[in-house]
Write a protein that holds these residues in place. Structure first.
Motif, PDB file in Angstrom:
ATOM      1  N   HIS A 198      24.822 -43.330 -32.765  1.00  0.00           N
ATOM      2  CA  HIS A 198      25.895 -43.453 -31.775  1.00  0.00           C
ATOM      3  C   HIS A 198      25.313 -43.671 -30.375  1.00  0.00           C
ATOM      4  N   LEU A 199      24.189 -43.022 -30.089  1.00  0.00           N
ATOM      5  CA  LEU A 199      23.528 -43.256 -28.811  1.00  0.00           C
ATOM      6  C   LEU A 199      23.071 -44.705 -28.684  1.00  0.00           C
ATOM      7  N   LEU A 200      22.469 -45.231 -29.751  1.00  0.00           N
ATOM      8  CA  LEU A 200      21.985 -46.609 -29.704  1.00  0.00           C
ATOM      9  C   LEU A 200      23.131 -47.609 -29.650  1.00  0.00           C
ATOM     10  N   ASN A 201      24.158 -47.404 -30.465  1.00  0.00           N
ATOM     11  CA  ASN A 201      25.302 -48.323 -30.424  1.00  0.00           C
ATOM     12  C   ASN A 201      25.976 -48.292 -29.063  1.00  0.00           C
ATOM     13  N   GLY A 202      26.070 -47.114 -28.464  1.00  0.00           N
ATOM     14  CA  GLY A 202      26.662 -47.021 -27.135  1.00  0.00           C
ATOM     15  C   GLY A 202      25.830 -47.748 -26.095  1.00  0.00           C
ATOM     16  N   ALA A 203      24.512 -47.596 -26.179  1.00  0.00           N
ATOM     17  CA  ALA A 203      23.639 -48.287 -25.228  1.00  0.00           C
ATOM     18  C   ALA A 203      23.719 -49.804 -25.409  1.00  0.00           C
ATOM     19  N   ILE A 204      23.789 -50.259 -26.660  1.00  0.00           N
ATOM     20  CA  ILE A 204      23.902 -51.700 -26.910  1.00  0.00           C
ATOM     21  C   ILE A 204      25.224 -52.230 -26.380  1.00  0.00           C
ATOM     22  N   ASP A 205      26.310 -51.472 -26.553  1.00  0.00           N
ATOM     23  CA  ASP A 205      27.602 -51.905 -26.018  1.00  0.00           C
ATOM     24  C   ASP A 205      27.556 -52.008 -24.497  1.00  0.00           C
ATOM     25  N   ALA A 222      27.267 -37.260 -26.718  1.00  0.00           N
ATOM     26  CA  ALA A 222      26.928 -36.147 -25.832  1.00  0.00           C
ATOM     27  C   ALA A 222      27.674 -34.875 -26.225  1.00  0.00           C
ATOM     28  N   ILE A 223      28.927 -35.007 -26.641  1.00  0.00           N
ATOM     29  CA  ILE A 223      29.695 -33.822 -27.049  1.00  0.00           C
ATOM     30  C   ILE A 223      29.107 -33.219 -28.326  1.00  0.00           C
ATOM     31  N   ILE A 224      28.660 -34.080 -29.248  1.00  0.00           N
ATOM     32  CA  ILE A 224      28.020 -33.569 -30.466  1.00  0.00           C
ATOM     33  C   ILE A 224      26.761 -32.773 -30.110  1.00  0.00           C
ATOM     34  N   LEU A 381      14.120 -38.852 -20.144  1.00  0.00           N
ATOM     35  CA  LEU A 381      13.243 -40.018 -20.028  1.00  0.00           C
ATOM     36  C   LEU A 381      12.837 -40.555 -21.406  1.00  0.00           C
ATOM     37  N   VAL A 382      12.612 -39.659 -22.361  1.00  0.00           N
ATOM     38  CA  VAL A 382      12.241 -40.120 -23.703  1.00  0.00           C
ATOM     39  C   VAL A 382      13.410 -40.856 -24.351  1.00  0.00           C
ATOM     40  N   VAL A 383      14.623 -40.301 -24.243  1.00  0.00           N
ATOM     41  CA  VAL A 383      15.792 -40.983 -24.802  1.00  0.00           C
ATOM     42  C   VAL A 383      15.982 -42.343 -24.140  1.00  0.00           C
ATOM     43  N   LEU A 384      15.827 -42.398 -22.830  1.00  0.00           N
ATOM     44  CA  LEU A 384      15.967 -43.666 -22.107  1.00  0.00           C
ATOM     45  C   LEU A 384      14.908 -44.663 -22.563  1.00  0.00           C
ATOM     46  N   ALA A 385      13.658 -44.200 -22.697  1.00  0.00           N
ATOM     47  CA  ALA A 385      12.573 -45.080 -23.124  1.00  0.00           C
ATOM     48  C   ALA A 385      12.793 -45.582 -24.545  1.00  0.00           C
ATOM     49  N   MET A 386      13.230 -44.691 -25.438  1.00  0.00           N
ATOM     50  CA  MET A 386      13.483 -45.090 -26.821  1.00  0.00           C
ATOM     51  C   MET A 386      14.629 -46.101 -26.900  1.00  0.00           C
ATOM     52  N   THR A 387      15.692 -45.831 -26.164  1.00  0.00           N
ATOM     53  CA  THR A 387      16.835 -46.745 -26.186  1.00  0.00           C
ATOM     54  C   THR A 387      16.447 -48.115 -25.666  1.00  0.00           C
TER      55      THR A 387
END
Length: 401
Positions: A198-205, A222-224, A381-387
């Protein structure tokens, strides 16, 4: 009209990326002689047909991730477009594909246990007692999640209860003074709950300027995460134990790190109902990516965010042609391959420190505030870098394919 709308809904609700869902549905409409345009929102799809005043609104929420169903629907769409499946058989075939069985309870539970234990190895839990507790906690959480799925349709109840179980087991183990890595016993089962697709799909959108949908996906994820943290901390509070404080991860040999990463990738693939014959692709990509990350951090001395960025770029370059050829959802496959790099450890450590900071108030030492800020910033920063590392090659390569 119904066929196009049904195909779009099935792809959307089972984790296919929005762009690929739109392209597939519009290709199906063109093949059936009704040029269609799909407009996605968080809770519905609007299918409009060019040259007519007809449109159809289909209720749909992208809450699930099921690669088996996405693959089955895409195969049927391909057959319809190629003319090998009669149009009058399309709807029954799509309904059958949308009802493909998910992972069995045994498979789901085993995958959760193996995946959590593998993450424990990656973060330095090499003793049998800690790994057994991690696996048991994740397995019990998985069983409870499966049971709750039949009792409630609220998507936040399951991660809350699974996090609660992980906190209780870790807290009781700490109260019994067992010689275990208490922080990893608490955190590793919770890392199996992080909603990476869901994080990746949201970032792609967001990257494709579907702002409202992207924000909705990220808010849901984020709520999860918030429910996981709340359940974990509630488990410690219920048992009267303080949330664990963990130091830096213990160094892990490259071979153990790579094997554990491969097991974690296979486990998440199973959780997302990926067909067994296709598991070698994400496993190979995940092992290579994690080995690259290990070398960058252990040998080159880079920080965890830089290591994750370069490793995810490598994984995305490997995975993108595979998902396009096999018609699998990129977010699910991509996340499965890099799940072992998710900074869930730093995230839960920051949440634990924040609770301790609030409870101590003015008596809290400055180092505690510094640690909370450092862990939270590292996780972000890790989540941002991975995304960024995953979606940039995906979007560049997708435009060439």
């Amino acid at each position: 009209m119904d066929t196009v709308a049904l195909a779009a809904r099935l792809l959307f609700v089972h984790g296919q990326t929005t762009e690929r869902m739109v392209v597939t549905a519009e290709r199906l409409g063109a093949a059936m002689g009704v040029p269609a345009k799909v407009l996605p929102d968080w809770d519905k799809l609007t299918v409009e047909f060019d040259g007519t005043s007809l449109s159809e609104v289909v209720p749909a929420k992208p809450l699930a991730v099921d690669m088996h169903r996405v693959l089955a629907v895409t195969v049927i769409v391909d057959r319809l477009c190629n003319g090998t499946l009669p149009a009058d058989q399309a709807r029954p075939a799509l309904l059958s594909a949308g009802n493909k069985p998910t992972a069995s309870t045994l498979q789901f539970t085993s995958a959760a246990a193996i995946g959590a234990a593998s993450l424990g190895v990656i973060f330095g839990a090499l003793d049998i007692a800690s790994l057994m507790l991690i696996a048991s906690s994740a397995a019990i959480g998985a069983l409870v999640r499966r049971r709750l799925s039949t009792l409630s349709t609220n998507p936040f109840v399951q991660p809350l209860c699974a996090g609660l179980i992980a906190g209780l087991i870790a807290a009781v183990s700490a109260n019994l003074h067992l010689r275990i890595a208490t922080a990893l016993v608490a955190f590793c089962p919770c890392m199996m709950l992080v909603p990476g697709p869901h994080l990746l799909n949201g970032a792609i959108d967001l990257a494709r300027t579907r702002i409202a949908l992207g924000i909705a996906r990220l808010t849901y994820a984020a709520i999860i995460v918030l429910m996981i943290c709340f359940g974990l901390l509630l488990g410690f509070a219920a048992s009267g134990a303080a949330p664990p404080a963990a130091g830096p991860s213990a160094p892990v040999p490259l071979m153990a790190d790579a094997i554990a990463a491969g097991c974690a990738v296979a486990s998440f693939g199973a959780l997302f109902s990926m067909p067994w014959r296709m598991l070698p692709f994400p496993v190979a990509a995940g092992v290579l990516g994690h080995a690259a990350r290990w070398a960058l951090i252990s040998l080159a001395g880079t920080n965890v965010a830089t290591g994750a960025l370069i490793a995810c770029i490598l994984v995305s370059i490997i995975v993108t042609p595979v998902v396009d050829r096999l018609h699998l959802p990129f977010a699910a496959l991509g996340f499965s391959a890099v799940v072992s790099m998710m900074p869930g450890f730093f995230l839960f450590q920051a949440a634990s420190g924040l609770v301790e900071l609030v409870s101590m108030g003015a008596r809290a030492p400055t180092t505690l505030l510094t640690n909370v800020a450092a862990d939270g910033t590292t996780a972000f920063l890790v989540v941002l870098a991975m995304t960024f590392g995953l979606i940039l090659p995906r979007m560049l390569l997708e435009s060439r394919l």
